[in-house]
Scaffold this active site. Sequence first.
Site, PDB file in Angstrom:
ATOM      1  N   ASP A  48      23.633  17.813  41.544  1.00  0.00           N
ATOM      2  CA  ASP A  48      23.560  17.764  42.864  1.00  0.00           C
ATOM      3  C   ASP A  48      23.346  16.264  43.569  1.00  0.00           C
ATOM      4  OD1 ASP A  48      22.326  18.260  45.500  1.00  0.00           O
ATOM      5  OD2 ASP A  48      22.197  20.437  44.676  1.00  0.00           O
ATOM      6  N   ASP A  73      27.689  13.072  42.989  1.00  0.00           N
ATOM      7  CA  ASP A  73      28.403  13.511  44.097  1.00  0.00           C
ATOM      8  C   ASP A  73      29.820  14.023  43.734  1.00  0.00           C
ATOM      9  OD1 ASP A  73      30.083  13.622  46.540  1.00  0.00           O
ATOM     10  OD2 ASP A  73      29.749  11.524  47.176  1.00  0.00           O
ATOM     11  N   VAL A  74      29.854  15.423  43.982  1.00  0.00           N
ATOM     12  CA  VAL A  74      31.129  16.189  43.302  1.00  0.00           C
ATOM     13  C   VAL A  74      32.249  15.581  43.898  1.00  0.00           C
ATOM     14  CG1 VAL A  74      29.693  17.952  42.793  1.00  0.00           C
ATOM     15  CG2 VAL A  74      30.771  18.008  45.049  1.00  0.00           C
ATOM     16  N   ASN A 100      29.332  25.323  42.801  1.00  0.00           N
ATOM     17  CA  ASN A 100      28.497  25.933  43.941  1.00  0.00           C
ATOM     18  C   ASN A 100      28.467  25.000  45.164  1.00  0.00           C
ATOM     19  OD1 ASN A 100      26.126  27.649  45.118  1.00  0.00           O
ATOM     20  ND2 ASN A 100      25.085  25.763  44.818  1.00  0.00           N
ATOM     21  N   SER A 155      33.944  32.223  49.616  1.00  0.00           N
ATOM     22  CA  SER A 155      33.218  32.978  50.962  1.00  0.00           C
ATOM     23  C   SER A 155      33.971  33.850  51.481  1.00  0.00           C
ATOM     24  CB  SER A 155      32.952  31.800  51.879  1.00  0.00           C
ATOM     25  OG  SER A 155      32.601  32.249  53.263  1.00  0.00           O
ATOM     26  N   TYR A 168      35.478  24.442  57.142  1.00  0.00           N
ATOM     27  CA  TYR A 168      34.393  25.260  56.176  1.00  0.00           C
ATOM     28  C   TYR A 168      35.263  26.430  55.779  1.00  0.00           C
ATOM     29  CZ  TYR A 168      31.352  28.304  53.654  1.00  0.00           C
ATOM     30  OH  TYR A 168      30.539  29.185  52.993  1.00  0.00           O
ATOM     31  N   LYS A 172      37.084  27.011  51.960  1.00  0.00           N
ATOM     32  CA  LYS A 172      36.937  28.095  51.014  1.00  0.00           C
ATOM     33  C   LYS A 172      38.088  29.174  50.681  1.00  0.00           C
ATOM     34  CE  LYS A 172      32.599  27.672  50.269  1.00  0.00           C
ATOM     35  NZ  LYS A 172      32.012  27.177  48.753  1.00  0.00           N
ATOM     36  N   PRO A 198      30.418  35.213  48.448  1.00  0.00           N
ATOM     37  CA  PRO A 198      29.473  35.982  49.079  1.00  0.00           C
ATOM     38  C   PRO A 198      29.685  36.205  50.712  1.00  0.00           C
ATOM     39  CG  PRO A 198      28.768  33.818  47.926  1.00  0.00           C
ATOM     40  CD  PRO A 198      30.391  33.906  48.061  1.00  0.00           C
ATOM     41  N   LEU A 200      27.642  36.720  54.193  1.00  0.00           N
ATOM     42  CA  LEU A 200      26.506  35.909  54.848  1.00  0.00           C
ATOM     43  C   LEU A 200      25.232  36.424  54.190  1.00  0.00           C
ATOM     44  CD1 LEU A 200      25.430  33.679  56.727  1.00  0.00           C
ATOM     45  CD2 LEU A 200      25.242  35.463  58.556  1.00  0.00           C
TER      46      LEU A 200
HETATM   47  N1  LIG Z   1      24.382  31.268  52.134  1.00  0.00           N
HETATM   48  C1  LIG Z   1      25.614  31.904  52.676  1.00  0.00           C
HETATM   49  O1  LIG Z   1      25.720  32.961  53.370  1.00  0.00           O
HETATM   50  C2  LIG Z   1      26.931  31.762  51.977  1.00  0.00           C
HETATM   51  C3  LIG Z   1      27.936  32.661  52.008  1.00  0.00           C
HETATM   52  C4  LIG Z   1      29.201  32.460  51.628  1.00  0.00           C
HETATM   53  C5  LIG Z   1      29.365  31.411  50.755  1.00  0.00           C
HETATM   54  N2  LIG Z   1      28.238  30.439  50.527  1.00  0.00           N
HETATM   55  C6  LIG Z   1      28.279  29.354  49.420  1.00  0.00           C
HETATM   56  O2  LIG Z   1      27.320  29.324  48.657  1.00  0.00           O
HETATM   57  C7  LIG Z   1      26.984  28.098  48.365  1.00  0.00           C
HETATM   58  C8  LIG Z   1      25.745  27.603  48.398  1.00  0.00           C
HETATM   59  O3  LIG Z   1      25.390  27.973  49.758  1.00  0.00           O
HETATM   60  P1  LIG Z   1      23.896  27.697  50.179  1.00  0.00           P
HETATM   61  O4  LIG Z   1      23.551  28.702  51.337  1.00  0.00           O
HETATM   62  O5  LIG Z   1      22.661  27.384  49.243  1.00  0.00           O
HETATM   63  O6  LIG Z   1      23.974  26.205  51.324  1.00  0.00           O
HETATM   64  P2  LIG Z   1      23.803  24.729  51.208  1.00  0.00           P
HETATM   65  O7  LIG Z   1      24.573  24.185  52.212  1.00  0.00           O
HETATM   66  O8  LIG Z   1      22.412  24.288  50.865  1.00  0.00           O
HETATM   67  O9  LIG Z   1      24.163  24.387  49.672  1.00  0.00           O
HETATM   68  C9  LIG Z   1      24.817  23.422  49.199  1.00  0.00           C
HETATM   69  C10 LIG Z   1      24.304  22.695  48.086  1.00  0.00           C
HETATM   70  O10 LIG Z   1      25.085  21.519  47.645  1.00  0.00           O
HETATM   71  C11 LIG Z   1      24.563  20.234  47.668  1.00  0.00           C
HETATM   72  N3  LIG Z   1      25.441  19.406  47.772  1.00  0.00           N
HETATM   73  C12 LIG Z   1      26.041  18.976  49.036  1.00  0.00           C
HETATM   74  N4  LIG Z   1      26.867  18.158  49.012  1.00  0.00           N
HETATM   75  C13 LIG Z   1      27.017  17.763  47.543  1.00  0.00           C
HETATM   76  C14 LIG Z   1      27.815  16.839  47.153  1.00  0.00           C
HETATM   77  N5  LIG Z   1      28.727  15.834  47.574  1.00  0.00           N
HETATM   78  N6  LIG Z   1      27.776  16.725  45.591  1.00  0.00           N
HETATM   79  C15 LIG Z   1      26.869  17.580  44.885  1.00  0.00           C
HETATM   80  N7  LIG Z   1      26.053  18.377  45.665  1.00  0.00           N
HETATM   81  C16 LIG Z   1      26.242  18.546  46.958  1.00  0.00           C
HETATM   82  C17 LIG Z   1      23.290  20.392  48.332  1.00  0.00           C
HETATM   83  O11 LIG Z   1      22.568  19.434  48.201  1.00  0.00           O
HETATM   84  C18 LIG Z   1      22.930  21.729  48.372  1.00  0.00           C
HETATM   85  O12 LIG Z   1      21.884  21.893  47.115  1.00  0.00           O
HETATM   86  C19 LIG Z   1      28.062  27.135  48.862  1.00  0.00           C
HETATM   87  O13 LIG Z   1      29.288  26.905  48.413  1.00  0.00           O
HETATM   88  C20 LIG Z   1      28.494  27.923  50.239  1.00  0.00           C
HETATM   89  O14 LIG Z   1      29.653  27.703  50.818  1.00  0.00           O
HETATM   90  C21 LIG Z   1      27.082  30.621  50.985  1.00  0.00           C
END
Ligand SMILES: NC(=O)c1ccc[n+]([C@@H]2O[C@H](COP(=O)([O-])OP(=O)(O)OC[C@H]3O[C@@H](n4cnc5c(N)ncnc54)[C@H](O)[C@@H]3O)[C@@H](O)[C@H]2O)c1
Length: 263
Positions: A48, A73-74, A100, A155, A168, A172, A198, A200
């Site tokens: 992360d 940083d991915v 993720n 997503s 976004y 996805k 997932p 929302l």
């Molecule tokens: N929560 C929802 O409703 C939902 C729905 C569909 C999909 N998703 C997907 O689930 C995943 C997690 O979502 P979330 O709700 O926990 O949101 P989030 O935005 O908090 O998750 C992002 C995570 O990725 C990390 N991150 C960001 N940029 C990065 C980088 N360059 N290198 C490494 N790490 C990095 C962030 O620090 C964070 O921990 C995401 O892929 C999101 O698109 C979420």
Amino acid sequence: MLLNYYATGVGMAVLEGRIAVVTGGAYSLGYAFCEALAAEGADIAIADVRDSADAAAGLREKFGRRALGFKVDVSDEASVAKFASELREALGPVEILVNNAALFAELPALPFHEYPADLWDRVMAVNVRGPFLMAKHLAPMMIEAGRGKIINIGSGTAYKGMPEMLAYVTSKAAILGLTRSLARELGPHGVNVNTLAPGLIESPSVLEHPHNLAPSEKVIRSRAMPRAGVPQDLLGALVFLASPASDFVTAQTLAVDGGSVTL
Ligand SMILES: NC(=O)c1ccc[n+]([C@@H]2O[C@H](COP(=O)([O-])OP(=O)(O)OC[C@H]3O[C@@H](n4cnc5c(N)ncnc54)[C@H](O)[C@@H]3O)[C@@H](O)[C@H]2O)c1
């Protein structure tokens, strides 16, 4: 503060001794995924950009598994390559990769004609190049072992579209092509590649940005099961895709959204 997603002791340890990488695992849904994998017996590497020392310590304490946090940083190939070699040295060859990390909750909601091109590029770099780079540098360990699981977090928005989130949603949608093509290249090596999509979910990150993301009545009514989704709702599907139970399942999308998208 880290939340309690997966109760200790309920796992059947279907992932005993496996080594799993969760990108963006320091917080929110990524951390919930770490808990589920650790409860099922996996050792965890969190990759992360956020500090993940506390999250890793929490996993060690709660599940008694090896768990380490790496600053990665991915979107940056040098960072991912360094992580891959440090990971092998510290924990061993990875067998489960959960892609993720994404730019999501923090993104502004903007009409497409106002969307800054450099923000578009950044979203693509993290959300699409990131999973590609992680696969590029970690899958060789899976090929060597003749088995592995790559789970890309997609997503439901890629199927339905969503206004004011063009970068976004497009990123996805790209995950679906990435999953299908990688599955074709890696299948002969015994590596499964699937998307978990997932709907929302009321993740901590979403709840911190309720102005543009909170599930509306309309979203909830669009589901066959008309209720809000919570992080725990995703964990059974994640463990399935990470475990031998899914050994003949690849190139697929598993939507976990209460029956909103039907594939
Ligand atoms: N929560 C929802 O409703 C939902 C729905 C569909 C999909 N998703 C997907 O689930 C995943 C997690 O979502 P979330 O709700 O926990 O949101 P989030 O935005 O908090 O998750 C992002 C995570 O990725 C990390 N991150 C960001 N940029 C990065 C980088 N360059 N290198 C490494 N790490 C990095 C962030 O620090 C964070 O921990 C995401 O892929 C999101 O698109 C979420």
